[in-house]
Design a protein around this motif. Sequence first.
Motif, PDB file in Angstrom:
ATOM      1  N   UNK A 299       0.827  -1.205   0.000  1.00 43.00           N
ATOM      2  CA  UNK A 299       0.000   0.000   0.000  1.00 43.00           C
ATOM      3  C   UNK A 299       0.865   1.261   0.000  1.00 43.00           C
ATOM      4  N   UNK A 300       1.972   1.231   0.753  1.00 46.45           N
ATOM      5  CA  UNK A 300       2.864   2.388   0.790  1.00 46.45           C
ATOM      6  C   UNK A 300       3.467   2.682  -0.571  1.00 46.45           C
ATOM      7  N   UNK A 301       3.827   1.619  -1.300  1.00 43.63           N
ATOM      8  CA  UNK A 301       4.391   1.807  -2.634  1.00 43.63           C
ATOM      9  C   UNK A 301       3.332   2.317  -3.603  1.00 43.63           C
ATOM     10  N   UNK A 302       2.092   1.853  -3.422  1.00 43.49           N
ATOM     11  CA  UNK A 302       1.007   2.370  -4.266  1.00 43.49           C
ATOM     12  C   UNK A 302       0.784   3.857  -4.006  1.00 43.49           C
ATOM     13  N   UNK A 303       0.821   4.259  -2.728  1.00 39.75           N
ATOM     14  CA  UNK A 303       0.691   5.676  -2.389  1.00 39.75           C
ATOM     15  C   UNK A 303       1.818   6.486  -3.029  1.00 39.75           C
ATOM     16  N   UNK A 304       3.036   5.920  -3.023  1.00 43.59           N
ATOM     17  CA  UNK A 304       4.175   6.620  -3.632  1.00 43.59           C
ATOM     18  C   UNK A 304       3.982   6.778  -5.125  1.00 43.59           C
ATOM     19  N   UNK A 305       3.506   5.716  -5.773  1.00 39.28           N
ATOM     20  CA  UNK A 305       3.245   5.775  -7.212  1.00 39.28           C
ATOM     21  C   UNK A 305       2.175   6.821  -7.519  1.00 39.28           C
ATOM     22  N   UNK A 306       1.115   6.839  -6.709  1.00 39.63           N
ATOM     23  CA  UNK A 306       0.050   7.816  -6.911  1.00 39.63           C
ATOM     24  C   UNK A 306       0.573   9.232  -6.673  1.00 39.63           C
ATOM     25  N   UNK A 307       1.440   9.387  -5.664  1.00 40.28           N
ATOM     26  CA  UNK A 307       2.043  10.688  -5.389  1.00 40.28           C
ATOM     27  C   UNK A 307       2.894  11.147  -6.573  1.00 40.28           C
ATOM     28  N   UNK A 308       3.697  10.235  -7.130  1.00 38.44           N
ATOM     29  CA  UNK A 308       4.533  10.580  -8.289  1.00 38.44           C
ATOM     30  C   UNK A 308       3.672  11.011  -9.471  1.00 38.44           C
ATOM     31  N   UNK A 309       2.551  10.324  -9.663  1.00 37.06           N
ATOM     32  CA  UNK A 309       1.652  10.673 -10.766  1.00 37.06           C
ATOM     33  C   UNK A 309       1.055  12.067 -10.560  1.00 37.06           C
ATOM     34  N   UNK A 310       0.604  12.364  -9.348  1.00 37.33           N
ATOM     35  CA  UNK A 310      -0.008  13.665  -9.074  1.00 37.33           C
ATOM     36  C   UNK A 310       1.007  14.794  -9.209  1.00 37.33           C
ATOM     37  N   UNK A 311       2.223  14.588  -8.703  1.00 32.81           N
ATOM     38  CA  UNK A 311       3.266  15.599  -8.855  1.00 32.81           C
ATOM     39  C   UNK A 311       3.593  15.831 -10.331  1.00 32.81           C
ATOM     40  N   UNK A 312       3.620  14.752 -11.101  1.00 29.48           N
ATOM     41  CA  UNK A 312       3.938  14.877 -12.524  1.00 29.48           C
ATOM     42  C   UNK A 312       2.837  15.623 -13.271  1.00 29.48           C
ATOM     43  N   UNK A 313       1.577  15.360 -12.902  1.00 30.84           N
ATOM     44  CA  UNK A 313       0.471  16.084 -13.536  1.00 30.84           C
ATOM     45  C   UNK A 313       0.549  17.567 -13.195  1.00 30.84           C
ATOM     46  N   UNK A 314       0.883  17.877 -11.926  1.00 33.21           N
ATOM     47  CA  UNK A 314       1.046  19.281 -11.539  1.00 33.21           C
ATOM     48  C   UNK A 314       2.157  19.939 -12.354  1.00 33.21           C
ATOM     49  N   UNK A 315       3.243  19.209 -12.578  1.00 29.28           N
ATOM     50  CA  UNK A 315       4.347  19.733 -13.399  1.00 29.28           C
ATOM     51  C   UNK A 315       3.891  19.962 -14.832  1.00 29.28           C
ATOM     52  N   UNK A 316       3.054  19.060 -15.339  1.00 27.58           N
ATOM     53  CA  UNK A 316       2.513  19.209 -16.683  1.00 27.58           C
ATOM     54  C   UNK A 316       1.700  20.497 -16.800  1.00 27.58           C
ATOM     55  N   UNK A 317       0.885  20.796 -15.790  1.00 24.08           N
ATOM     56  CA  UNK A 317       0.082  22.019 -15.818  1.00 24.08           C
ATOM     57  C   UNK A 317       0.965  23.264 -15.745  1.00 24.08           C
ATOM     58  N   UNK A 318       2.071  23.178 -14.981  1.00 21.49           N
ATOM     59  CA  UNK A 318       3.017  24.302 -14.942  1.00 21.49           C
ATOM     60  C   UNK A 318       3.586  24.555 -16.328  1.00 21.49           C
ATOM     61  N   UNK A 319       3.903  23.478 -17.017  1.00 18.54           N
ATOM     62  CA  UNK A 319       4.440  23.602 -18.365  1.00 18.54           C
ATOM     63  C   UNK A 319       3.395  24.150 -19.337  1.00 18.54           C
ATOM     64  N   UNK A 320       2.133  23.793 -19.127  1.00 23.04           N
ATOM     65  CA  UNK A 320       1.055  24.236 -20.001  1.00 23.04           C
ATOM     66  C   UNK A 320       0.752  25.727 -19.828  1.00 23.04           C
ATOM     67  N   UNK A 321       0.928  26.246 -18.595  1.00 27.78           N
ATOM     68  CA  UNK A 321       0.631  27.654 -18.341  1.00 27.78           C
ATOM     69  C   UNK A 321       1.825  28.485 -18.799  1.00 27.78           C
ATOM     70  N   UNK A 322       1.836  28.903 -20.036  1.00 27.26           N
ATOM     71  CA  UNK A 322       2.970  29.640 -20.590  1.00 27.26           C
ATOM     72  C   UNK A 322       2.778  31.151 -20.500  1.00 27.26           C
ATOM     73  N   UNK A 323       1.565  31.618 -20.294  1.00 25.62           N
ATOM     74  CA  UNK A 323       1.308  33.057 -20.243  1.00 25.62           C
ATOM     75  C   UNK A 323       1.432  33.636 -18.839  1.00 25.62           C
ATOM     76  N   UNK A 324       1.758  32.807 -17.864  1.00 25.62           N
ATOM     77  CA  UNK A 324       1.908  33.255 -16.477  1.00 25.62           C
ATOM     78  C   UNK A 324       3.333  32.963 -16.041  1.00 25.62           C
ATOM     79  N   UNK A 325       3.987  33.971 -15.454  1.00 32.01           N
ATOM     80  CA  UNK A 325       5.379  33.810 -15.027  1.00 32.01           C
ATOM     81  C   UNK A 325       5.479  32.761 -13.919  1.00 32.01           C
ATOM     82  N   UNK A 326       6.621  32.067 -13.874  1.00 38.04           N
ATOM     83  CA  UNK A 326       6.835  31.014 -12.878  1.00 38.04           C
ATOM     84  C   UNK A 326       6.690  31.545 -11.450  1.00 38.04           C
ATOM     85  N   UNK A 327       7.132  32.789 -11.220  1.00 36.28           N
ATOM     86  CA  UNK A 327       7.025  33.368  -9.879  1.00 36.28           C
ATOM     87  C   UNK A 327       5.567  33.586  -9.497  1.00 36.28           C
TER      88      UNK A 327
END
Length: 365
Positions: free
Chosen positions: A70-98
Amino acid sequence: MRPLDSSGAAEVPEPGLWLTDDAPQGAIEEPPAAESAGTPGTGRCWLFGSSPCGLCAPQEAKKKAPCPGLGLFYTLLSAFLFSVASLFVKKVQDVHAVEISAFRCVFQMLVIIPCLIYRKTGFIGPKGQRIFLLLRGVLGSTAMILLYYAFQATSLADATVITFSSPVFTSIFACIFLKEKYSPWDALFTVFTITGVILIVRPPFLFGASAAGVGESYSLHLKGTIAAVAHAVFGALTLVILRKMGKSVDYFLSIWYYVILGLLESIIILFIIGEWSLPYCGLDRLFLILIGLFGLGGQVFLTKAIQIEKAGPVAIMKTMDVVFAFIFQIIFFNDVPTWWTVGGALCVIASSTGAAVRKWCQGSK
């Protein structure tokens, strides 16, 4: 690798997620009402009304044992959610990173304040730890801003891979500031990480102009790479500070300093560079909300994973961040990573995995 840095916030993912109870495991309070009524309380045998017998004890232990994996599944799910958040950061090109960092801090602040009020920890912290909390807040928020800039300036895969170099810097800083041992294994992992970063950066004086892709795009790629490396450095310093504080500071209080100082830092930087503006597109506004939601969700599942699973397997499973980054880069940006990037990723992952396995073996002795 704050990440086991990076990024972490996606940050590096946040360090300091070990939440433990003061009471020893298995310690159970008996309800006075149950005792007075002659009814066995929690932990008592229903047949004999006393301490658990040989029949009931295994059943209770089975109920308390977490599901295997279960702990490894939580880690996998966490990695997926962090990666999706990173994807959205990459998608938002009209807003500065700061500005993205500022929105992220506001969102997390709305969640953290009720938690601090409920836990009655206060908003300032222990007197002897405040300087470390201030440093943790400034360094952690700076690492978050650098990570978001790296995602916008270079490819998703390159930025994610480089953030996994954080454990190497953590070992070096822990040796300098905490007087921890720096072994030949740590030196070997450092060499692997540096090799991986060089393969990703591909400096022209080593690889030639054709391999490096010299031009305006390479200049932006180089800036993103430097930001990703700087994120790994600041993330490592944050981890060392958290290790210095230990368990004397509540985890939510640590995040509070990270959020409030990150917001102040973002506002000051935006005022200086004059980049503050509300997103024009409704989709960008949605992405900003989702960055906060998915980032917080990833942090929660990573916390749960570390609570029920050993740190070594969690750190190894966390490398799935890189796999998701490669997949998202190909699907959503139609950008197939070069073999140089793949080779660099293998070197960095080998380094972070080796460091995690070594720490795991040392802890199990």
